[in-house]
Every structure is written in structure tokens, then in C-alpha cells.
Design a protein around this motif. Structure first.
Motif, PDB file in Angstrom:
ATOM      1  N   ALA A  44       0.785  -1.116   0.032  1.00 11.76           N
ATOM      2  CA  ALA A  44      -0.129  -0.093  -0.118  1.00 11.76           C
ATOM      3  C   ALA A  44       0.729   1.179  -0.161  1.00 11.76           C
ATOM      4  O   ALA A  44       0.523   2.282  -0.843  1.00 11.76           O
ATOM      5  N   MET A  45       1.887   1.150   0.860  1.00 14.31           N
ATOM      6  CA  MET A  45       2.878   2.358   0.846  1.00 14.31           C
ATOM      7  C   MET A  45       3.702   2.633  -0.449  1.00 14.31           C
ATOM      8  O   MET A  45       3.852   3.764  -0.931  1.00 14.31           O
ATOM      9  N   ILE A  46       4.027   1.650  -1.334  1.00 11.55           N
ATOM     10  CA  ILE A  46       4.486   1.585  -2.498  1.00 11.55           C
ATOM     11  C   ILE A  46       3.641   2.208  -3.720  1.00 11.55           C
ATOM     12  O   ILE A  46       3.858   3.188  -4.382  1.00 11.55           O
ATOM     13  N   GLN A  47       2.332   1.540  -3.341  1.00 18.62           N
ATOM     14  CA  GLN A  47       1.184   2.282  -4.246  1.00 18.62           C
ATOM     15  C   GLN A  47       0.922   3.570  -4.313  1.00 18.62           C
ATOM     16  O   GLN A  47       0.619   4.427  -5.139  1.00 18.62           O
ATOM     17  N   ARG A  48       0.950   4.033  -3.028  1.00 24.20           N
ATOM     18  CA  ARG A  48       0.670   5.481  -2.766  1.00 24.20           C
ATOM     19  C   ARG A  48       1.706   6.380  -2.682  1.00 24.20           C
ATOM     20  O   ARG A  48       1.519   7.330  -3.301  1.00 24.20           O
ATOM     21  N   ASP A  49       3.021   5.945  -2.513  1.00 19.91           N
ATOM     22  CA  ASP A  49       4.187   7.003  -2.293  1.00 19.91           C
ATOM     23  C   ASP A  49       5.111   7.224  -3.488  1.00 19.91           C
ATOM     24  O   ASP A  49       5.805   8.115  -3.857  1.00 19.91           O
ATOM     25  N   VAL A  50       5.230   5.859  -4.632  1.00 17.28           N
ATOM     26  CA  VAL A  50       5.949   5.694  -5.553  1.00 17.28           C
ATOM     27  C   VAL A  50       5.350   6.406  -6.846  1.00 17.28           C
ATOM     28  O   VAL A  50       4.161   5.722  -7.068  1.00 17.28           O
ATOM     29  N   ALA A  71       9.863  -0.308  -8.362  1.00 21.16           N
ATOM     30  CA  ALA A  71       9.797  -0.380  -7.014  1.00 21.16           C
ATOM     31  C   ALA A  71       9.335  -1.673  -6.356  1.00 21.16           C
ATOM     32  O   ALA A  71      10.086  -2.132  -5.640  1.00 21.16           O
ATOM     33  N   PHE A  72       8.390  -2.158  -7.107  1.00 21.01           N
ATOM     34  CA  PHE A  72       7.739  -3.604  -6.634  1.00 21.01           C
ATOM     35  C   PHE A  72       9.080  -4.843  -6.740  1.00 21.01           C
ATOM     36  O   PHE A  72       9.055  -5.741  -5.993  1.00 21.01           O
ATOM     37  N   ALA A  73       9.588  -4.609  -8.056  1.00 19.82           N
ATOM     38  CA  ALA A  73      10.532  -5.479  -8.389  1.00 19.82           C
ATOM     39  C   ALA A  73      11.689  -5.454  -7.544  1.00 19.82           C
ATOM     40  O   ALA A  73      12.202  -6.433  -6.979  1.00 19.82           O
ATOM     41  N   ARG A  74      12.175  -4.332  -7.366  1.00 19.54           N
ATOM     42  CA  ARG A  74      13.395  -4.370  -6.326  1.00 19.54           C
ATOM     43  C   ARG A  74      13.000  -4.470  -5.015  1.00 19.54           C
ATOM     44  O   ARG A  74      13.882  -5.028  -4.103  1.00 19.54           O
ATOM     45  N   SER A  75      11.837  -4.048  -4.342  1.00 17.23           N
ATOM     46  CA  SER A  75      11.428  -4.480  -3.108  1.00 17.23           C
ATOM     47  C   SER A  75      11.195  -6.010  -2.932  1.00 17.23           C
ATOM     48  O   SER A  75      11.669  -6.705  -1.918  1.00 17.23           O
ATOM     49  N   GLU A  76      10.608  -6.862  -3.998  1.00 18.83           N
ATOM     50  CA  GLU A  76      10.564  -8.028  -3.999  1.00 18.83           C
ATOM     51  C   GLU A  76      12.107  -8.866  -3.865  1.00 18.83           C
ATOM     52  O   GLU A  76      12.313  -9.938  -3.180  1.00 18.83           O
ATOM     53  N   THR A  77      13.047  -8.206  -4.694  1.00 20.25           N
ATOM     54  CA  THR A  77      14.515  -8.725  -4.637  1.00 20.25           C
ATOM     55  C   THR A  77      14.811  -8.536  -3.079  1.00 20.25           C
ATOM     56  O   THR A  77      15.574  -9.572  -2.872  1.00 20.25           O
ATOM     57  N   LEU A  78      14.816  -7.428  -2.530  1.00 23.54           N
ATOM     58  CA  LEU A  78      15.304  -7.073  -1.107  1.00 23.54           C
ATOM     59  C   LEU A  78      14.579  -8.406  -0.193  1.00 23.54           C
ATOM     60  O   LEU A  78      15.271  -8.937   0.577  1.00 23.54           O
ATOM     61  N   LEU A  79      13.273  -8.462  -0.407  1.00 21.46           N
ATOM     62  CA  LEU A  79      12.823  -9.435   0.516  1.00 21.46           C
ATOM     63  C   LEU A  79      13.176 -10.857   0.465  1.00 21.46           C
ATOM     64  O   LEU A  79      13.320 -11.511   1.307  1.00 21.46           O
ATOM     65  N   GLN A  80      13.150 -11.125  -0.816  1.00 21.20           N
ATOM     66  CA  GLN A  80      13.592 -12.572  -1.186  1.00 21.20           C
ATOM     67  C   GLN A  80      15.274 -12.569  -0.464  1.00 21.20           C
ATOM     68  O   GLN A  80      15.337 -13.904  -0.274  1.00 21.20           O
ATOM     69  N   MET A  81      16.137 -11.685  -0.722  1.00 19.31           N
ATOM     70  CA  MET A  81      17.409 -12.029  -0.387  1.00 19.31           C
ATOM     71  C   MET A  81      17.349 -12.008   1.299  1.00 19.31           C
ATOM     72  O   MET A  81      18.166 -12.817   1.733  1.00 19.31           O
TER      73      MET A  81
END
Length: 481
Positions: free
Chosen positions: A405-411, A419-429
Motif C-alpha cells: 500500500a505504501m509503495i502504491q501510495r508514495d512511488v 519499485a515492486f521488483a526491487r522490493s521483492e528482490t530485497l525481501l527474497q534476499m
């Protein structure tokens, strides 16, 4: 003529046949109407969110079919040391889709905003073809199985990234983003639960049959993706997020965005330069979106690391030291059911939430998980291990919904997919890092729960203060929860 029909009984026979046909169809048509009513409730049908909910349900059903086809019991048939090596290899392989996803797929989809429906349909069709490829190799263990399985992972993650970027375009009136994300995710969980026994039944016929089922499901998803509203492929009227930057007093305030007069598409927004807005304008970037998303990512990384840690640490611990009075399989089943129940409950709670700040939700659930982890470390027992698994599932689900929700709101939209792709990468790491700790740690329950509490403590120290500060400052987008 009428008397002849009555005499030979053809009229009553037809009526009887129609009645039987209606009775046979009625459970299916009634179920379909019930599902459609649920997915299209509260304005979701008019906005198009209901279609996306149905598409995500199809996605979940297809993915679980492939998972069942690739499932193996080899973990229980090899010594622990060998199993640890295989799990380490698995952790390395799971990183590959994200390595590809973040630098390539995200920016590519950012540049193709008018192809979102086609991108989701393409991910479905690709998985249908890959399922057919795997069906010929799953029984023999042919080499083509592995690149095809990797391709399925990449396509699944690409679909998830695009789906998250699409949700704001389909938000019904008075619907929060947390609630919308929860509805979509819950549909996927319910479809997964419904398709799992079907896939298991197909598995008993032959290892390739679940893949045939997945192929059929994904073909249907390909068609369904194109039934989404055309506005999914349009940015017309999209509310643009304000970028933020620090001021001299340390506060973070919105920086103005304005639309260039020469723009023909109405989609390119540029940020005024910090030097009074004179010259030096540049496109909005992922590094200038403000503290909420950053701290939300830090908190979610702690949740994801905890998840990876518990999955692998408890898998090995309970194999060697089952819960009191239970076998290893039953012990793992108890923990797995607890985690799954918690995850489903977290998603359901998100769908019931009214307007609430996602920052507060993330900080609250992180504190809850930390409290249960400390109790599990101090008073290690069967009940507290199951409680921590359930809590971890609950808090991870609700925290991830709030982060989305914050990414959808603020980015800004033009970099939102990245942003979603990079956040998923960070979380998977983070998940892989937690799993690596779990497979390398000595099999001591108290030590393991202490490490779990330590992971959450680091996440809380890095994020909670910033999240609560951002919540106090409020959001420039009052419609978003």
C-alpha cells in the motif's frame, strides 16, 4: 402431432432431461454466482478490481498445481547433512528469478505501461507452455525440467509485480489499498486451498497430470487477463505520488511535482529541483520516495528473514527433535498448519481493515512478533513454537500488504513497477539470508528462538521509530489506508 408426442412420451422425457440437467448444473452455476458476488462486492465489480481478484485466484490455482507436481519427499529420505546441502542449493536457485527480475523486468514494464494486461497474459501463457514442457520431464527427471521450473518462477514473480502495480488503477471508492491488496491476496490463498486437493488427486494418477491441469488453468488465465478494464493500460487520471526530501530541520515534506507543458502522454512527471525549482529538473527516482517505504522495507525484511529462518531451522530441528509425543512429519505438519493459518488470518484481517495508516500497522505487528519470539526463547515449548509460527505468518502477511500500500501510495507510477521488483528482490534476499542462518545453526531450540528474537529486534531498531514518525506526519493521500 401434439397427441403423438404425448403418446410416445417424448415431451415428458424432454422435461425430465432438462430437470436433471438443471439439477446437475445448479451446484456449479450457484457456486459461480456466489464467487462472482463475493469478488464484485463493495464496488469491486464496477471498478474492475473484481476481475483482478478472479485473475489472481486463477494464478494461485495454477501455481499450486506446479508446486504439487514438483514436490518431493526426498528431504526425509537422506541424512540431515546431505539434506542441508540440497536446501542450500535450493536457496541459491530461488535467488535467480529475483536477480533477473529487479534489473530487467521492472524497468522494462515501467516503459510499457500500456501493456500491463498483455504482460500478465504473457506470464500466464508462458507458464502454460512451460508446464507442458515439464510434463514430459517430471517423471524422468530430464534436464529440461530445471530451466523450465526456473522460468515458471520468473514468470510468476513478474506477474506479481505487475499485479501489484495495477491495483491502484482499480481501487473502488472508499477502498483502502491495504484492503484491496488483502482481497486480492485472500482470493489467491482460497484458490490455492481449493486447487491443492485437486492437484493431489491428479498426482495419484501420474506425476505429469497436475502439470496438465496447470496448463489448462493458465490458458484460462491468459484469456481472463484481457478482460480486465482498459484503464489498466492507461495512466489517464492517475494521481501522482509526491516525492519527498529532507529539509534543514530534518523533517521530510512533499516536494512539488508538475507536468511538463510539452508532454503529449500526460504521464511524465518531473520533480522540481531542490534549488528553488529553477532548472536542473530530473525524473523521479526510487531513491527519493521518502522514509515510509524505506522503513517499511526494513521491517518487512525482518519478517521475511524470520520466515526463512523458521522454515529451515524448524524443518531440521523437528526432524531430529520432534515435538513431544509426535513424529517428525506430524511435528512439521503442526508448525506448517499454524503458519498457514496465521498467514490466512493476517490476509483476512487486512481485508476487513478500514482506513488505517500502513506505517502503524507495520510497527504494531513487528512488535507483536518480537514479543512472541522473546516468550518462545524464554519458555521454549511446543505451544510457543506453534504460536510463533502462527504469529510469524500473521504478521508477515499484514506487514507485506501494508508495504504494498505504501509503495502504491508514495512511488510515482512511472517507476512503481521497478519499485515492486526491487522490493521483492530485497525481501527474497532477506528470506534467503534467514534460511541460510537456519540451516547453519546448531539444532538447539532455545538458541534458535533467541536468534529469531534477535532478527526481529534488529528490524525493530531500524524501522519502528521512522515508521511512527512518518505516521505522525500523516500522508498527503488521505484516500489511502
Amino acid at each position: 402431432m401434439a397427441s403423438a408426442r404425448s403418446h410416445d412420451g417424448s415431451g415428458p422425457l424432454r422435461r425430465t432431461g432438462r430437470s436433471i440437467g438443471h439439477a446437475l448444473r445448479s451446484p456449479f452455476t450457484g457456486t459461480a454466482r456466489g464467487i462472482r458476488k463475493a469478488t464484485h462486492a463493495h464496488g469491486a465489480g464496477e471498478s474492475g478490481l473484481g476481475k483482478l481478484i478472479e485473475l489472481h485466484a486463477v494464478n494461485g490455482a495454477g501455481d499450486v498445481m506446479i508446486t504439487i507436481a514438483l514436490a518431493s519427499t526426498v528431504f526425509f529420505s537422506v541424512p540431515t547433512d546431505q539434506a542441508r546441502g540440497r536446501v542450500a542449493l535450493y536457496l541459491a536457485v530461488t535467488m535467480a528469478p529475483f536477480i533477473v527480475l529487479a534489473p530487467v523486468i521492472g524497468p522494462l514494464l515501467d516503459r510499457l505501461p500500456h501493456g500491463r494486461r498483455a504482460a500478465m497474459a504473457g506470464s500466464m501463457l508462458a507458464r502454460a507452455l512451460l508446464a507442458l514442457t515439464m510434463s514430459g520431464a517430471v517423471a524422468t527427471g530430464g534436464l529440461e525440467l530445471y530451466p523450465a521450473a526456473l522460468g515458471v518462477l520468473v514468470c510468476s514473480k513478474a506477474y506479481g509485480v505487475v499485479r501489484s502495480a495495477v491495483v491502484p488503477r482499480l481501487l473502488p471508492p472508499r477502498f483502502s489499498l491495504v484492503k484491496a491488496n488483502s482481497r486480492v491476496t485472500l482470493a489467491g490463498l482460497l484458490a490455492t486451498g481449493a486447487a491443492a486437493p485437486i492437484g493431489a488427486g491428479l498426482q495419484t494418477i501420474g506425476p505429469h497430470w497436475p502439470l496438465y491441469g496447470a496448463c489448462a488453468i493458465f490458458v484460462g488465465g491468459t484469456v481472463l487477463a484481457f478482460t480486465l478494464p482498459p484503464k489498466v493500460d492507461s495512466a489517464k487520471g492517475e494521481r501522482k505520488a509526491h516525492l519527498v526530501h529532507p529539509h534543514d530541520d530534518g523533517a521530510v515534506r512533499p516536494a512539488p511535482l508538475r507536468k511538463p507543458a510539452t508532454s503529449t502522454t500526460g504521464k511524465v512527471w518531473r520533480r522540481a529541483a531542490r534549488s528553488g525549482g529553477k532548472g536542473g529538473e530530473k525524473r523521479p527516482g526510487l531513491r527519493s520516495v521518502g522514509p515510509s517505504v524505506l522503513h517499511g522495507l526494513q521491517a518487512n525484511a525482518a519478517h521475511r528473514a524470520l520466515s526463512g529462518f523458521l522454515i529451515f531451522f524448524l524443518a531440521f530441528l523437528l526432524r531430529e527433535q520432534p515435538l513431544s509425543g509426535q513424529s517428525a512429519a506430524i511435528s512439521l505438519g503442526i508448525v506448517g498448519v499454524a503458519a498457514g493459518t496465521g498467514n490466512a488470518l493476517g490476509t483476512a484481517v487486512g481485508s476487513w481493515l478500514k482506513a488505517r495508516g500502513p506505517e502503524v500497522i507495520i510497527a504494531s505487528v513487528l512488535g507483536l512478533a518480537l514479543g512472541i519470539a522473546v516468550l518462545a526463547a524464554a519458555f521454549f515449548s511446543t505451544v510457543l513454537v506453534a504460536a510463533l509460527a502462527a504469529t510469524a505468518g500473521f504478521t508477515q502477511a499484514l506487514s507485506k500488504l501494508s508495504l504494498d500500500a505504501m509503495i502504491q501510495r508514495d512511488v510515482p507510477e512511472e517507476v512503481r513497477t521497478s519499485a515492486f521488483a526491487r522490493s521483492e528482490t530485497l525481501l527474497q534476499m532477506a528470506w534467503v539470508a534467514g534460511g541460510a542462518i537456519g540451516i547453519s545453526l546448531p539444532l538447539n531450540g532455545v538458541l534458535g528462538m533467541s536468534v529469531a528474537a534477535g532478527i526481529l529486534t534488529l528490524g525493530a531498531a531500524a524501522s519502528v521509530r521512522g515508521l511512527l514518525g512518518a505516521a505522525r506526519r500523516g500522508s498527503p493521500h488521505p484516500r489511502v489506508a
